[in-house]
Motif scaffolding. Structure first.
Motif, short mmCIF file in Angstrom:
data_model
loop_
_atom_site.label_atom_id
_atom_site.label_comp_id
_atom_site.label_asym_id
_atom_site.label_seq_id
_atom_site.Cartn_x
_atom_site.Cartn_y
_atom_site.Cartn_z
N VAL A 223 -43.69 57.39 -20.95
CA VAL A 223 -44.33 56.71 -22.09
C VAL A 223 -43.24 56.14 -23.00
N HIS A 224 -42.20 56.95 -23.24
CA HIS A 224 -41.10 56.48 -24.10
C HIS A 224 -40.42 55.27 -23.47
N VAL A 225 -40.16 55.37 -22.16
CA VAL A 225 -39.54 54.23 -21.46
C VAL A 225 -40.45 53.02 -21.54
N GLY A 226 -41.77 53.25 -21.37
CA GLY A 226 -42.73 52.14 -21.48
C GLY A 226 -42.71 51.52 -22.86
N GLU A 227 -42.62 52.37 -23.89
CA GLU A 227 -42.57 51.85 -25.26
C GLU A 227 -41.30 51.04 -25.48
N VAL A 228 -40.17 51.56 -24.95
CA VAL A 228 -38.90 50.82 -25.08
C VAL A 228 -39.01 49.49 -24.34
N TRP A 229 -39.57 49.53 -23.13
CA TRP A 229 -39.75 48.28 -22.37
C TRP A 229 -40.65 47.32 -23.11
N GLN A 230 -41.70 47.86 -23.71
CA GLN A 230 -42.62 47.00 -24.47
C GLN A 230 -41.88 46.36 -25.64
N GLN A 231 -41.06 47.15 -26.34
CA GLN A 231 -40.29 46.59 -27.45
C GLN A 231 -39.31 45.54 -26.94
N GLN A 232 -38.66 45.85 -25.81
CA GLN A 232 -37.74 44.87 -25.23
C GLN A 232 -38.48 43.61 -24.80
N MET A 233 -39.67 43.81 -24.24
CA MET A 233 -40.48 42.67 -23.81
C MET A 233 -40.87 41.82 -25.01
N GLN A 234 -41.26 42.48 -26.11
CA GLN A 234 -41.62 41.75 -27.32
C GLN A 234 -40.40 41.01 -27.87
N ALA A 235 -39.24 41.69 -27.84
CA ALA A 235 -38.01 41.03 -28.29
C ALA A 235 -37.68 39.86 -27.39
N SER A 236 -37.87 40.05 -26.07
CA SER A 236 -37.61 38.96 -25.12
C SER A 236 -38.57 37.80 -25.37
N GLU A 237 -39.84 38.14 -25.62
CA GLU A 237 -40.82 37.09 -25.90
C GLU A 237 -40.43 36.34 -27.17
N ALA A 238 -39.95 37.08 -28.18
CA ALA A 238 -39.49 36.43 -29.41
C ALA A 238 -38.29 35.54 -29.12
N ASN A 239 -37.37 36.05 -28.27
CA ASN A 239 -36.20 35.25 -27.88
C ASN A 239 -36.62 34.01 -27.12
N VAL A 240 -37.61 34.18 -26.23
CA VAL A 240 -38.11 33.03 -25.47
C VAL A 240 -38.71 32.01 -26.43
N ALA A 241 -39.48 32.50 -27.41
CA ALA A 241 -40.09 31.59 -28.39
C ALA A 241 -38.99 30.87 -29.17
N ASP A 242 -37.94 31.60 -29.57
CA ASP A 242 -36.82 30.97 -30.27
C ASP A 242 -36.14 29.93 -29.38
N LEU A 243 -35.93 30.31 -28.12
CA LEU A 243 -35.28 29.38 -27.18
C LEU A 243 -36.16 28.15 -26.95
N GLU A 244 -37.47 28.36 -26.87
CA GLU A 244 -38.38 27.22 -26.69
C GLU A 244 -38.30 26.29 -27.90
N ARG A 245 -38.23 26.90 -29.12
CA ARG A 245 -38.09 26.07 -30.33
C ARG A 245 -36.76 25.31 -30.31
N GLU A 246 -35.70 26.02 -29.92
CA GLU A 246 -34.39 25.37 -29.83
C GLU A 246 -34.40 24.26 -28.79
N LEU A 247 -35.08 24.52 -27.66
CA LEU A 247 -35.18 23.51 -26.62
C LEU A 247 -35.94 22.29 -27.13
N ALA A 248 -37.04 22.53 -27.84
CA ALA A 248 -37.82 21.41 -28.39
C ALA A 248 -36.96 20.62 -29.38
#
Length: 166
Positions: A77-102
């Protein structure tokens, strides 16, 4: 008579003794039966204690296994929560990268537009330069013509000047 009483008393004592012996025998028999029941009960209880001890050991082993599984599940569960946080951070990074790309695409489009404008300007300058070169050639040709005409005029004047002096 005394002898009769004595013999009766002896008989009574023998009967009492016999009765007591029978009672003792019955008591012994009952005691033996109770001892057998006690031994059987003790054996059954010992067997049940052994079975319960084995069951207890099995349950402890199962409990330890469940504790281990629970600990593993908590870790998962802890690993899943960490992965979820990393996934959310990655999604935020992807959103930032998409904005930078635009933004980069918009900047690139603006740069392309400027490049096309510069290319058009250069083409206009090339056309203008070609036109000026053509006009310069024409001017040089006209100047050469004028120089020839001037030379002809000077020669004419100089020839006419020598006739007047003669």
């Amino acid at each position: 008579e005394e002898q009769g009483k004595t013999s009766e008393a002896v008989m009574n004592v023998k009967q009492e003794h016999w009765k007591t012996m029978e009672q003792m025998h019955e008591l012994r028999t009952r005691n033996d039966e109770q001892l057998e029941q006690r031994d059987a009960c003790a054996e059954a209880l010992q067997s049940q204690i052994e079975r319960l001890s084995e069951e207890r050991a099995t349950l402890r082993t199962e409990l330890d296994e469940w504790k281990r599984r629970f600990a593993d599940a908590e870790k998962d569960v802890h690993v899943g929560e960490v992965w979820q946080q990393q996934m959310q951070a990655s999604e935020a990074n992807v959103a930032d990268l998409e904005r930078e790309l635009a933004a980069s695409r918009e900047s690139l489009a603006a740069e392309r537009s400027k490049a096309f404008d510069v290319a058009n300007c250069l083409a206009d300058e090339r056309d203008t330069t070609s036109e000026l070169q053509r006009e310069l050639r024409e001017s040089v040709a006209q100047a050469a013509d004028l120089k020839r005409q001037l030379t002809t005029c000077q020669e004419s004047l100089a020839g006419g000047h020598s006739e007047v002096s003669d």
